[in-house]
Every structure is written in structure tokens, then in C-alpha cells.
Design an enzyme around this catalytic site. Sequence first.
Site, PDB file in Angstrom:
ATOM      1  N   ARG A  21       0.820  -1.212   0.000  1.00 16.18           N
ATOM      2  CA  ARG A  21       0.000   0.000   0.000  1.00 16.18           C
ATOM      3  C   ARG A  21       0.856   1.265   0.000  1.00 16.18           C
ATOM      4  O   ARG A  21       0.453   2.285  -0.571  1.00 16.18           O
ATOM      5  CB  ARG A  21      -0.954  -0.013   1.196  1.00 16.18           C
ATOM      6  CG  ARG A  21      -2.109  -0.982   0.998  1.00 16.18           C
ATOM      7  CD  ARG A  21      -3.077  -0.954   2.156  1.00 16.18           C
ATOM      8  NE  ARG A  21      -4.300  -1.661   1.819  1.00 16.18           N
ATOM      9  CZ  ARG A  21      -4.934  -2.474   2.644  1.00 16.18           C
ATOM     10  NH1 ARG A  21      -4.465  -2.685   3.850  1.00 16.18           N
ATOM     11  NH2 ARG A  21      -6.047  -3.065   2.275  1.00 16.18           N
TER      12      ARG A  21
ATOM     13  N   GLY B   8      -8.385  -7.567  -0.689  1.00 18.82           N
ATOM     14  CA  GLY B   8      -8.606  -8.412   0.488  1.00 18.82           C
ATOM     15  C   GLY B   8      -7.779  -9.677   0.500  1.00 18.82           C
ATOM     16  O   GLY B   8      -6.597  -9.686   0.160  1.00 18.82           O
TER      17      GLY B   8
ATOM     18  N   GLY C 228     -13.442  -4.216  -0.325  1.00 17.91           N
ATOM     19  CA  GLY C 228     -14.807  -3.731  -0.126  1.00 17.91           C
ATOM     20  C   GLY C 228     -15.180  -2.637  -1.106  1.00 17.91           C
ATOM     21  O   GLY C 228     -16.281  -2.625  -1.660  1.00 17.91           O
TER      22      GLY C 228
ATOM     23  N   LYS D 169     -18.946 -16.233   3.192  1.00 21.08           N
ATOM     24  CA  LYS D 169     -20.390 -16.072   3.247  1.00 21.08           C
ATOM     25  C   LYS D 169     -21.018 -15.559   1.955  1.00 21.08           C
ATOM     26  O   LYS D 169     -20.519 -14.624   1.350  1.00 21.08           O
ATOM     27  CB  LYS D 169     -20.752 -15.109   4.382  1.00 21.08           C
ATOM     28  CG  LYS D 169     -20.362 -15.592   5.763  1.00 21.08           C
ATOM     29  CD  LYS D 169     -20.723 -14.559   6.816  1.00 21.08           C
ATOM     30  CE  LYS D 169     -20.392 -15.060   8.221  1.00 21.08           C
ATOM     31  NZ  LYS D 169     -20.731 -14.042   9.241  1.00 21.08           N
TER      32      LYS D 169
END
Length: 396
Positions: A35, A355, A378, A199
Site C-alpha cells: 500500500r 482483500g 470492499g 459467506k
Amino acid sequence: MNTLDTYNFAGKRAVMRVDFNVPLDKDLNITDDTRIRMATRSVMKILNDGGSVVLLSHLGRPKGGYEKKFSLESLVARLTQEYGREVQWGGDVLGDDATQKAGALQPGQVLLLDNVRFYKEEEGGDQEFAAKLAKLGTVYVNDAFGTAHRAHASTAVMADSFAPQDRVGGYLLQSELDNAKKVLEEAERPFTAIMGGAKISDKILIIEKLLDKVDNLLIGGGMAYTFAVAQGGKVGSSLLEADKVDLARELIEKAKEKGVNLVLPTDSLIANKFANDAETKEASNMDIPEGWMGLDLGPESREAFTAIIRDSKTILWNGPMGVFEMSNFAKGTEQVAHAIADATAKGAYSLIGGGDSAAAVQQLGFGEQVSYISTGGGALLEYMEGKELPGVVALG
């Protein structure tokens, strides 16, 4: 949106929101500086123009107030090395030291301030707090794509304190948007999306969106077991969202209606406990014994997935295929990464969606062999779902 290439920073002091939320070990050493490196081009453009830079970022999830382990002071030495010049430390974003050092910056100088999340007003999007941050610069630059989906003070609200022409998107932010658009609007076929993770509930919107875009949709990770139950399977102690079984059934039907090749794992590597040293064996996803849990793709599924990936021209991957953090359950994720690298070498375009999948690609050594690795899991998913990102909207 104004971009860095259309703005001259000579004599300007840029207050720049970056995403330096890097992983640190127990001794506060940086374990992955991706990053930091991704923001360097933007920082150097401002400095080379004859501008100065005040850097703002968050790090981790502090509970309110200063915590040493979440202080950005740990990054000063690495940033000094990265930019080839001293990076000054200003401490508390609202402190007198920060204000004085920011006001005294000369062209070519860099000031790093502490974690904006030490103030609860940051995540609350507080306007008064944002206005105080804005006084640190004469132009606002946002290069923090990873937090662009948050309407926080430093990622969106503070832009309101600057004239529209003085709100600028950084190179990383622009690159992220361009690469997402390439997949959404310019995909060469066959277009394959690979969705993993735990999920279905985290991925419902993106899966529904992709059913209108892709030729192949491959489902792995923990959410595959909810799909298995939807098809009448028994999944033992595997991860299961019992309240999402009907939804999984609906998604299977939608894929049929739209002519999308929805590929679900047929077998798994199962374990008798959630541990790397667990006893393991292979089992059909339709018949996992009680007391056993699926933790990775089985050999049949790995072969099916990789064959489709290698024949694809556009590939989107978000989410691991198993518990890749444990070496004994990383084979599915590793083979998918390998297949994506192979397809990319043959001319396919591959976007890795931030992620855990980004971490897996880097960890497995395929980082240089894919087309683009997103820094924002996200944010990327929300953008691809069709949602507006507050950090982008704020730039105009």
C-alpha cells in the site's frame, strides 16, 4: 474528476488521504509495504511539480484515542526510504505541532501525521473535524481507494472545504476505477468470475450483478457449502448459512435462466477439526460426514476450475478457495492463482479483487503475473455492484 496530470502543484500544499493501513508485526515492523508503494507515484508527482505533501491515513481499528500499535510513526523510516528524502513526523492530526509543521512546509517536503481514526469523528464523518483537517493544505488529493466506499471525514467530507478545482483524484484511485471499468464494460470473452470467501451474504449483490456480465461463475470457499445444501447435499460441520439456502437455490436458477455456467465444487478436502494438523481426507460436497468440515477444494474441483480459468480471456477473482492461511488447505487457492497467471501469460486480462485474494496472490508469489491487484476489496465490490463511492463522488 480532476486528476493529477491535469493539476500543477507548484507552490501548493497538498493534504493527501492515502491508505497506509499496512500489516505490522509485534515489533511494529511492516510485513507488506504494497500500500505504501502504490501511493508513491502520486506523492512524487506533487513533489516533482514543486508542491509539498501532508499525508493522512488510518491504520487498523483503534478503539478511540492514541494506541502505539496503531500509530503511523512506525512508517516514517520506510517512507523516508521510499521518497528518497526526510519525511517529517507531525503527530496528532489536530495538534499544534502538526499545524505548525504543515504551515512551514517548503516545496518538495513531506509531513506524515498520525492515525485519523484516533478521533471518533473520523468514522462519524464529522464536518467540523473534516474542516479542521482541510486547513492542513491548499489542495485536497484522495488516493485511498481502499476506503473510498466510506463517507469518513478524511475520505469524503473534507473535500467540501475545497473549491471543486482543488479536489483531485490520485493515480491509484484513477487506476482502480479504470481497471474495474475494464472488467465491467470492456470484458473480452469468455469472461470468468471466481468468487470465494466465507459467506454468500457478503457477496449477494456482486454475484447478482455478475450474472448479467459473465460466461462462467465459479464459487469456492466457505459459501460453497450453502450452495451444496441448496442442492440437497450434506455438509457435516462445514460452514453453512442456513438462512441463505433458499437464496443459493434462487441464484442457481437465475444462472440457468441467464445462460451462465455456474460451477460449484463437487468435492472438498475435509478435516476433523479447524487446524493445520487436523486429520484430512477427500469427500463429495454432497456427502461430508458429521464431525468433518470442508476446508479446501478437492482434486476434482481444482481441475474443473483451473481448466475453465485457463481458457478465459477476462478473469475477476475475489475471495480464497479455502483456508489458505493454513498450508495444508491452500492448494485450491494456489492452483486457481497459478491458472490465472497462466491465462494472463496467454493474453487474458486478470483483476484480483483486493482483500484475502490479493494477499493470497502476493503470498503465493504470483503478484507480478496477473494484470492488476486491487488495493480495495470492499470498495471494489461496492463499485462493481453499482454503488456510488462517497470518496469518488466527493471529488466531483
